[in-house]
Motif scaffolding. Structure first.
Motif, PDB file in Angstrom:
ATOM      1  N   ARG A  77       1.093  -1.063   0.102  1.00 32.52           N
ATOM      2  CA  ARG A  77      -0.118  -0.136  -0.009  1.00 32.52           C
ATOM      3  C   ARG A  77       0.897   1.350  -0.028  1.00 32.52           C
ATOM      4  O   ARG A  77       1.761   1.281   0.467  1.00 32.52           O
ATOM      5  N   LEU A  78       0.453   2.207  -0.650  1.00 29.95           N
ATOM      6  CA  LEU A  78       1.212   3.572  -0.483  1.00 29.95           C
ATOM      7  C   LEU A  78       0.589   4.546  -0.173  1.00 29.95           C
ATOM      8  O   LEU A  78      -0.962   4.622   0.177  1.00 29.95           O
ATOM      9  N   ASP A  79       0.908   5.760   0.238  1.00 28.95           N
ATOM     10  CA  ASP A  79       0.310   6.997   0.821  1.00 28.95           C
ATOM     11  C   ASP A  79       0.691   8.053  -0.008  1.00 28.95           C
ATOM     12  O   ASP A  79       1.987   7.979  -0.650  1.00 28.95           O
ATOM     13  N   LEU A  80      -0.244   9.168  -0.353  1.00 29.89           N
ATOM     14  CA  LEU A  80       0.166  10.344  -0.966  1.00 29.89           C
ATOM     15  C   LEU A  80      -0.028  11.299   0.040  1.00 29.89           C
ATOM     16  O   LEU A  80      -1.025  11.574   0.877  1.00 29.89           O
ATOM     17  N   TYR A  81       1.064  12.100  -0.145  1.00 25.68           N
ATOM     18  CA  TYR A  81       0.912  13.753   0.918  1.00 25.68           C
ATOM     19  C   TYR A  81       1.030  14.676   0.003  1.00 25.68           C
ATOM     20  O   TYR A  81       1.900  14.800  -0.861  1.00 25.68           O
ATOM     21  N   LEU A  82      -0.148  15.382  -0.011  1.00 25.41           N
ATOM     22  CA  LEU A  82      -0.205  16.547  -1.199  1.00 25.41           C
ATOM     23  C   LEU A  82      -0.728  17.848  -0.395  1.00 25.41           C
ATOM     24  O   LEU A  82      -1.397  17.814   0.512  1.00 25.41           O
ATOM     25  N   PRO A  83       0.133  18.892  -0.694  1.00 23.78           N
ATOM     26  CA  PRO A  83      -0.384  20.332  -0.429  1.00 23.78           C
ATOM     27  C   PRO A  83      -1.872  20.519  -0.720  1.00 23.78           C
ATOM     28  O   PRO A  83      -2.137  20.084  -1.948  1.00 23.78           O
ATOM     29  N   HIS A  84      -2.829  20.831   0.007  1.00 25.64           N
ATOM     30  CA  HIS A  84      -4.240  20.815  -0.085  1.00 25.64           C
ATOM     31  C   HIS A  84      -4.504  21.946  -1.401  1.00 25.64           C
ATOM     32  O   HIS A  84      -5.115  21.534  -1.941  1.00 25.64           O
ATOM     33  N   ASP A  85      -3.660  22.834  -1.450  1.00 30.12           N
ATOM     34  CA  ASP A  85      -4.049  23.797  -2.367  1.00 30.12           C
ATOM     35  C   ASP A  85      -3.442  23.348  -3.833  1.00 30.12           C
ATOM     36  O   ASP A  85      -3.857  23.590  -4.917  1.00 30.12           O
ATOM     37  N   SER A  86      -2.771  21.945  -3.969  1.00 29.99           N
ATOM     38  CA  SER A  86      -2.310  21.311  -5.212  1.00 29.99           C
ATOM     39  C   SER A  86      -3.529  21.060  -6.198  1.00 29.99           C
ATOM     40  O   SER A  86      -3.305  20.947  -7.231  1.00 29.99           O
ATOM     41  N   VAL A  87      -4.584  20.883  -5.571  1.00 36.90           N
ATOM     42  CA  VAL A  87      -5.904  20.428  -6.270  1.00 36.90           C
ATOM     43  C   VAL A  87      -6.469  21.755  -6.798  1.00 36.90           C
ATOM     44  O   VAL A  87      -6.907  21.705  -8.132  1.00 36.90           O
ATOM     45  N   VAL A  88      -6.086  22.964  -6.436  1.00 39.27           N
ATOM     46  CA  VAL A  88      -6.679  24.085  -7.146  1.00 39.27           C
ATOM     47  C   VAL A  88      -5.420  25.014  -7.730  1.00 39.27           C
ATOM     48  O   VAL A  88      -5.671  25.963  -8.134  1.00 39.27           O
ATOM     49  N   ARG A  89      -4.393  24.425  -8.251  1.00 39.26           N
ATOM     50  CA  ARG A  89      -3.442  25.235  -8.712  1.00 39.26           C
ATOM     51  C   ARG A  89      -3.535  25.490 -10.053  1.00 39.26           C
ATOM     52  O   ARG A  89      -2.367  26.119 -10.706  1.00 39.26           O
ATOM     53  N   GLY A  90      -4.321  24.653 -10.748  1.00 40.44           N
ATOM     54  CA  GLY A  90      -4.363  24.970 -12.255  1.00 40.44           C
ATOM     55  C   GLY A  90      -3.370  24.272 -13.035  1.00 40.44           C
ATOM     56  O   GLY A  90      -3.036  23.049 -12.842  1.00 40.44           O
ATOM     57  N   SER A  91      -2.512  24.933 -13.851  1.00 39.19           N
ATOM     58  CA  SER A  91      -1.757  24.384 -14.727  1.00 39.19           C
ATOM     59  C   SER A  91      -0.297  24.360 -13.989  1.00 39.19           C
ATOM     60  O   SER A  91       0.676  23.902 -14.633  1.00 39.19           O
ATOM     61  N   LYS A  92      -0.409  24.561 -12.848  1.00 40.52           N
ATOM     62  CA  LYS A  92       1.109  24.561 -12.165  1.00 40.52           C
ATOM     63  C   LYS A  92       1.349  23.264 -11.747  1.00 40.52           C
ATOM     64  O   LYS A  92       0.492  22.645 -11.175  1.00 40.52           O
ATOM     65  N   THR A  93       2.495  22.805 -11.879  1.00 38.50           N
ATOM     66  CA  THR A  93       2.875  21.537 -11.515  1.00 38.50           C
ATOM     67  C   THR A  93       3.329  21.224  -9.836  1.00 38.50           C
ATOM     68  O   THR A  93       3.533  22.122  -9.378  1.00 38.50           O
ATOM     69  N   THR A  94       3.125  20.152  -9.458  1.00 33.75           N
ATOM     70  CA  THR A  94       3.508  19.893  -8.105  1.00 33.75           C
ATOM     71  C   THR A  94       4.458  18.736  -8.271  1.00 33.75           C
ATOM     72  O   THR A  94       4.664  17.748  -8.859  1.00 33.75           O
ATOM     73  N   PRO A  95       5.759  19.002  -7.618  1.00 31.16           N
ATOM     74  CA  PRO A  95       6.739  18.016  -7.652  1.00 31.16           C
ATOM     75  C   PRO A  95       6.380  16.670  -6.888  1.00 31.16           C
ATOM     76  O   PRO A  95       5.696  16.760  -6.134  1.00 31.16           O
ATOM     77  N   VAL A  96       7.006  15.695  -7.378  1.00 30.94           N
ATOM     78  CA  VAL A  96       6.900  14.292  -6.944  1.00 30.94           C
ATOM     79  C   VAL A  96       8.095  13.844  -6.434  1.00 30.94           C
ATOM     80  O   VAL A  96       9.083  13.811  -7.010  1.00 30.94           O
TER      81      VAL A  96
END
Length: 122
Positions: A77-96
């Motif tokens: 099983r894996l976990d994802l940790y995301l900045p809450h605003d990453s969902v609303v960043r539009g075309s900006k990318t989030t590093p992985v």
């Protein structure tokens, strides 16, 4: 399970949050199983002083225990940790980042690195 190794009720409740204790040792040679359990307990007891600092930072969403192999194994099983605003960043990318915890496959689960990973996401 093992008579020589003493585990308190509090430890039996706390330690499985970040490591397996003895539930996977039933079919292992009893001498080896006891050595493995003693090692896990030693590491777990050493981690107690750090647990007060283990918390999820504000603004981080945790999506935990995504099963990637359908075999019921906790390790798959894996976990994802995301900045809450990453969902609303539009075309900006989030590093992985991919965190593969160390420990020589002797001790610990991914949960042990949760604090590290949530702070990376922050």
């Amino acid at each position: 399970m093992f008579e020589k190794v003493l585990i308190t009720d509090e430890e039996r409740q706390m330690f499985p949050k970040w490591t397996v204790l003895d539930e996977d040792l039933a079919d292992v040679d009893p001498v080896l199983a006891e050595q493995v359990l003693e090692s896990r307990l030693e590491f777990s007891r050493g981690d107690i002083s750090r647990t007060d600092y283990w918390h999820d930072p504000e603004g981080i969403d945790v999506i935990a225990d995504i099963q990637y192999v359908d075999d019921g194994t906790r390790a798959h099983r894996l976990d994802l940790y995301l900045p809450h605003d990453s969902v609303v960043r539009g075309s900006k990318t989030t590093p992985v980042y991919i965190d593969i915890h160390g420990g020589g496959f002797v001790y610990g689960y991914k949960d042990l690195n949760r604090n590290f990973c949530t702070n990376l996401a922050k």
